[in-house]
Design a protein around this motif. Structure first.
Motif, PDB file in Angstrom:
ATOM      1  N   UNK A 418      -1.993 -12.361 -10.633  1.00  0.00           N
ATOM      2  CA  UNK A 418      -2.915 -13.482 -10.859  1.00  0.00           C
ATOM      3  C   UNK A 418      -4.298 -13.182 -10.303  1.00  0.00           C
ATOM      4  N   UNK A 419      -4.370 -12.351  -9.277  1.00  0.00           N
ATOM      5  CA  UNK A 419      -5.658 -12.042  -8.650  1.00  0.00           C
ATOM      6  C   UNK A 419      -6.346 -10.830  -9.252  1.00  0.00           C
ATOM      7  N   UNK A 420      -5.556  -9.824  -9.697  1.00  0.00           N
ATOM      8  CA  UNK A 420      -6.149  -8.537 -10.050  1.00  0.00           C
ATOM      9  C   UNK A 420      -5.870  -8.065 -11.475  1.00  0.00           C
ATOM     10  N   UNK A 421      -4.868  -8.618 -12.138  1.00  0.00           N
ATOM     11  CA  UNK A 421      -4.509  -8.117 -13.451  1.00  0.00           C
ATOM     12  C   UNK A 421      -3.455  -7.021 -13.374  1.00  0.00           C
ATOM     13  N   UNK A 422      -2.884  -6.674 -14.525  1.00  0.00           N
ATOM     14  CA  UNK A 422      -1.726  -5.793 -14.588  1.00  0.00           C
ATOM     15  C   UNK A 422      -2.036  -4.361 -14.146  1.00  0.00           C
ATOM     16  N   UNK A 423      -3.115  -3.769 -14.653  1.00  0.00           N
ATOM     17  CA  UNK A 423      -3.360  -2.342 -14.401  1.00  0.00           C
ATOM     18  C   UNK A 423      -3.530  -2.059 -12.922  1.00  0.00           C
ATOM     19  N   UNK A 424      -4.280  -2.889 -12.216  1.00  0.00           N
ATOM     20  CA  UNK A 424      -4.496  -2.654 -10.781  1.00  0.00           C
ATOM     21  C   UNK A 424      -3.197  -2.802 -10.004  1.00  0.00           C
ATOM     22  N   UNK A 425      -2.368  -3.779 -10.379  1.00  0.00           N
ATOM     23  CA  UNK A 425      -1.104  -3.977  -9.667  1.00  0.00           C
ATOM     24  C   UNK A 425      -0.185  -2.772  -9.858  1.00  0.00           C
ATOM     25  N   UNK A 426      -0.114  -2.253 -11.083  1.00  0.00           N
ATOM     26  CA  UNK A 426       0.740  -1.094 -11.357  1.00  0.00           C
ATOM     27  C   UNK A 426       0.264   0.121 -10.576  1.00  0.00           C
ATOM     28  N   UNK A 427      -1.035   0.392 -10.617  1.00  0.00           N
ATOM     29  CA  UNK A 427      -1.574   1.561  -9.906  1.00  0.00           C
ATOM     30  C   UNK A 427      -1.393   1.417  -8.391  1.00  0.00           C
ATOM     31  N   UNK A 428      -1.618   0.217  -7.891  1.00  0.00           N
ATOM     32  CA  UNK A 428      -1.474  -0.017  -6.460  1.00  0.00           C
ATOM     33  C   UNK A 428      -0.023   0.154  -6.019  1.00  0.00           C
ATOM     34  N   UNK A 429       0.912  -0.292  -6.846  1.00  0.00           N
ATOM     35  CA  UNK A 429       2.332  -0.158  -6.525  1.00  0.00           C
ATOM     36  C   UNK A 429       2.743   1.309  -6.455  1.00  0.00           C
ATOM     37  N   UNK A 430       2.285   2.106  -7.410  1.00  0.00           N
ATOM     38  CA  UNK A 430       2.604   3.533  -7.410  1.00  0.00           C
ATOM     39  C   UNK A 430       2.016   4.218  -6.180  1.00  0.00           C
ATOM     40  N   UNK A 431       0.774   3.877  -5.854  1.00  0.00           N
ATOM     41  CA  UNK A 431       0.119   4.481  -4.693  1.00  0.00           C
ATOM     42  C   UNK A 431       0.872   4.168  -3.408  1.00  0.00           C
ATOM     43  N   UNK A 432       1.334   2.936  -3.266  1.00  0.00           N
ATOM     44  CA  UNK A 432       2.046   2.550  -2.044  1.00  0.00           C
ATOM     45  C   UNK A 432       3.409   3.234  -1.962  1.00  0.00           C
ATOM     46  N   UNK A 433       4.057   3.443  -3.100  1.00  0.00           N
ATOM     47  CA  UNK A 433       5.342   4.139  -3.099  1.00  0.00           C
ATOM     48  C   UNK A 433       5.170   5.575  -2.610  1.00  0.00           C
ATOM     49  N   UNK A 434       4.049   6.198  -2.959  1.00  0.00           N
ATOM     50  CA  UNK A 434       3.799   7.575  -2.533  1.00  0.00           C
ATOM     51  C   UNK A 434       3.464   7.639  -1.052  1.00  0.00           C
ATOM     52  N   UNK A 435       2.527   6.801  -0.595  1.00  0.00           N
ATOM     53  CA  UNK A 435       2.088   6.862   0.798  1.00  0.00           C
ATOM     54  C   UNK A 435       3.183   6.394   1.747  1.00  0.00           C
ATOM     55  N   UNK A 436       4.070   5.531   1.296  1.00  0.00           N
ATOM     56  CA  UNK A 436       5.136   5.018   2.157  1.00  0.00           C
ATOM     57  C   UNK A 436       6.047   6.136   2.647  1.00  0.00           C
ATOM     58  N   UNK A 437       6.148   7.197   1.860  1.00  0.00           N
ATOM     59  CA  UNK A 437       7.031   8.307   2.229  1.00  0.00           C
ATOM     60  C   UNK A 437       6.488   9.115   3.403  1.00  0.00           C
ATOM     61  N   UNK A 438       5.193   9.012   3.682  1.00  0.00           N
ATOM     62  CA  UNK A 438       4.585   9.816   4.742  1.00  0.00           C
ATOM     63  C   UNK A 438       4.201   8.980   5.953  1.00  0.00           C
ATOM     64  N   UNK A 439       4.632   7.708   6.005  1.00  0.00           N
ATOM     65  CA  UNK A 439       4.256   6.822   7.095  1.00  0.00           C
ATOM     66  C   UNK A 439       5.493   6.333   7.826  1.00  0.00           C
ATOM     67  N   UNK A 440       5.344   5.974   9.127  1.00  0.00           N
ATOM     68  CA  UNK A 440       6.460   5.308   9.799  1.00  0.00           C
ATOM     69  C   UNK A 440       6.721   3.949   9.149  1.00  0.00           C
ATOM     70  N   UNK A 441       7.959   3.488   9.188  1.00  0.00           N
ATOM     71  CA  UNK A 441       8.316   2.253   8.505  1.00  0.00           C
ATOM     72  C   UNK A 441       8.039   1.000   9.312  1.00  0.00           C
ATOM     73  N   UNK A 442       7.528   1.177  10.531  1.00  0.00           N
ATOM     74  CA  UNK A 442       7.026   0.036  11.306  1.00  0.00           C
ATOM     75  C   UNK A 442       5.689   0.432  11.892  1.00  0.00           C
ATOM     76  N   UNK A 443       4.847  -0.568  12.120  1.00  0.00           N
ATOM     77  CA  UNK A 443       3.553  -0.318  12.747  1.00  0.00           C
ATOM     78  C   UNK A 443       3.774  -0.131  14.231  1.00  0.00           C
ATOM     79  N   UNK A 444       3.287   0.979  14.805  1.00  0.00           N
ATOM     80  CA  UNK A 444       3.633   1.391  16.162  1.00  0.00           C
ATOM     81  C   UNK A 444       2.564   1.027  17.189  1.00  0.00           C
ATOM     82  N   UNK A 445       1.553   0.267  16.807  1.00  0.00           N
ATOM     83  CA  UNK A 445       0.529  -0.123  17.774  1.00  0.00           C
ATOM     84  C   UNK A 445      -0.027  -1.504  17.393  1.00  0.00           C
TER      85      UNK A 445
END
Length: 445
Positions: A418-445
Motif C-alpha cells: 500500500x505504501x510502495x507498490x509491487x515492484x519495490x516490495x518484491x525487490x526489497x524482499x529478495x534483498x532482505x533474504x540475501x542479507x539475512x544469511x550474512x547477519x546474526x539473527x538477533x540484534x546484539x547491541x
C-alpha cells in the motif's frame, strides 16, 4: 503563527494527524490521486520523523528485527508520493477557525527545534492511534516499559542486552529476578513478545554470553487478569497459543490482576510477587489524553473520538477519525465498536479515499462496516496460529504452522504494498533474504 500555504493551485487542505498504518496509507493514496494532480494539498503530521508498522514493535524489542532497516522516513515518502510532511505533536484544536495547534519540538540536546505552530485545514483526519492505558496502577510509569513507539521498543532491547552483559561479567550470584522479564497483559503483543524473548535469550547465549544459562537464569512471565491468554480472540486459538507458551516454559499467571509494580517486580491482587527487573506493560490501550473532549468533540472513557458510520465525528462533519483513536460502530446489524486492530485501520483508510473525494465533489459519503478476516498470532520461529474468517473462508478456519506463518508475513507485505507498490516490495524482499544469511539473527547491541 499560521502556517502559510505557498501553493497557488488547489485551495482544499487535507490534514492527517498521525502516521501509523492507516494514516500513512491514507496520506500516500491521497497524495498519489489528489496531490499529484494538484487537486488538493495533503499534509501528514506526526511527532516522529519515521514510521514502523506497529505490530512489529515486539520484534524490535526482542532484537529479532533491526529498527534501522525497517523504519520509513516520512519526508522521503512525502516526496515520492506528492504530500507534505510536518514534524510535530498535536496539542490543541480550534474547530471554529479550522485550525490545529502543534507543540514545539526540541532536539536531543533540549534546544528548540521547531516553535509552536498553527495549521489550518479544510478536512481533518485524526489517525493518532493509541497509547498504553495503565488504569492508574501504582508504579507502572516508573518501573514499566510500554511498546507504543519505536523509541520505547529500542529502549527495552537496550536494557535487555545490558542486563545480560552485566550478568555475564558478574562475579557474585544473580539477584532474585535479575534476568526475569514480566509481561503484563496477554494480548497479541504480550504473547508474541514472550515467544520472541525466549528465542532471543538463547541466541545471545550462543553469541558469547556463555555464562548465562537461559533455562536456569532467565524466567519469562505473562501476567493476565483474564482466565486465559488472548481473551479477545476465539477460545480455540487462545488455548493453542497457551499450550505453545507452556511448551516454552513461559510462566502464565492467569486470573491475576496487577495491583502494584516496584523495583522488585509485580504484585497481584492475590498477594503474589512476580520478581522481575524488566517489566513490560501491555495490558490495555486508550487514545491520547489530549483528545478527551477536545474543543467540544464527543469522546468516550478511553479518550476515543466518537464517530458515525461515515467516520465523521458526531459534532463536526469536517473532522474524521480512524483507527485506534476512533470509537466507531461495527456496522449495520452488529453491536459494539470496531476493535483496535491493524486490519480495521487499513479498511478505514481505503474507505476514506473515496469519502474525501466524494466530500470534495459534494457527493454522499460511504458508510463503514467492519469486516473481520480473522486473527493471526506469531510465536516467532516456533509457530504461528490463527483463524481465517469471512470472505476468505465463508466461515472460520483454524490454521497453524507454515501456512499460518506465510499468512502472517503477508499482512506486513500488504502494508508495504500500500505504501510502495509491487515492484519495490518484491525487490526489497529478495534483498532482505540475501542479507539475512550474512547477519546474526538477533540484534546484539
Amino acid at each position: 503563527m499560521a502556517l502559510k500555504n505557498r501553493n497557488t493551485g488547489p485551495s482544499h487542505h487535507i490534514v492527517i494527524v498521525g502516521g501509523g498504518a492507516g494514516g500513512l496509507e491514507l496520506a500516500t493514496r491521497l497524495g498519489d490521486t489528489l496531490g499529484k494532480h494538484n487537486k488538493a494539498i495533503v499534509t501528514l503530521v506526526d511527532k516522529s520523523p519515521t514510521h514502523l508498522w506497529k505490530p512489529l514493535l515486539h520484534e524490535v524489542a526482542a532484537g529479532s528485527m533491526d529498527l534501522d532497516e525497517h523504519e520509513l522516513e516520512y519526508m522521503a515518502q512525502a516526496r515520492w508520493h506528492h504530500f507534505r510532511f510536518r514534524l510535530g505533536a498535536m496539542e490543541g484544536l480550534n474547530r471554529a477557525m479550522r485550525e490545529i495547534y502543534l507543540a514545539p519540538s526540541y532536539d536531543d540536546d533540549g534546544e528548540l527545534l521547531i516553535p509552536r505552530r498553527t495549521m489550518r485545514y479544510d478536512t481533518l483526519v485524526m489517525a493518532l492511534g493509541s497509547v498504553s492505558n495503565d488504569f492508574g496502577v501504582p508504579g507502572v510509569a516508573e518501573h514499566c516499559i510500554s511498546l507504543d513507539t519505536q523509541a520505547e521498543a529500542a529502549t527495552f532491547h537496550r536494557r535487555l542486552i545490558n542486563a545480560c552483559i552485566r550478568a555475564q561479567v558478574q562475579e557474585t550470584n544473580l539477584r532474585q529476578g535479575q534476568l526475569n522479564v514480566a509481561i503484563i497483559g496477554a494480548g497479541a503483543t504480550g504473547v508474541e513478545l514472550a515467544a520472541e524473548l525466549h528465542n532471543t535469550t538463547r541466541e545471545l547465549a550462543a553469541y558469547g554470553l556463555d555464562r548465562i544459562e537461559p533455562d536456569r537464569d532467565v524466567k519469562l512471565s505473562i501476567i493476565e487478569a483474564a482466565p486465559r491468554v488472548l481473551p479477545a480472540l476465539p477460545e480455540g486459538l487462545s488455548l493453542e497459543v497457551q499450550r505453545q507458551l507452556t511448551k516454552l516454559n513461559i510462566s502464565l499467571e492467569l486470573g491475576e490482576r496487577v495491583t502494584k509494580v516496584d523495583d522488585k517486580g509485580v504484585y497481584t491482587q492475590s498477594g503474589r510477587l512476580v520478581p522481575a527487573e524488566l517489566v513490560v506493560w501491555a495490558a490495555g490501550i486508550k487514545a491520547p489524553d489530549f483528545l478527551k473532549n477536545i474543543d467540544g468533540l464527543e469522546t468516550n472513557n478511553a479518550n476515543q473520538l466518537v464517530v458515525r458510520s461515515t467516520l465523521q465525528t458526531t459534532r463536526d462533519d469536517n473532522i474524521f477519525a480512524m483507527g485506534d483513536c476512533a470509537a466507531c460502530p461495527l456496522g449495520e446489524g452488529q453491536t459494539g465498536l470496531v476493535p483496535p486492530r491493524a486490519q480495521a485501520a487499513h479498511q478505514q483508510a481505503s474507505m476514506l479515499i473515496k469519502s474525501i473525494n466524494n466530500r470534495m465533489k459534494g457527493k454522499a459519503l460511504p458508510e463503514y462496516k467492519y469486516r473481520d478476516f480473522g486473527s493471526l498470532v506469531n510465536l516467532g520461529k516456533y509457530t504461528t496460529v490463527g483463524n481465517l474468517m469471512g470472505g476468505i473462508t465463508g466461515g472460520s478456519l483454524f490454521i497453524q504452522g507454515t501456512f499460518a506463518g506465510i499468512m502472517y508475513r503477508s499482512l506486513y507485505k500488504m502494508h508495504l504494498y500500500a505504501l510502495h507498490g509491487l515492484s519495490k516490495v518484491v525487490l526489497d524482499t529478495i534483498a532482505r533474504m540475501i542479507t539475512r544469511r550474512t547477519e546474526p539473527h538477533v540484534k546484539l547491541h
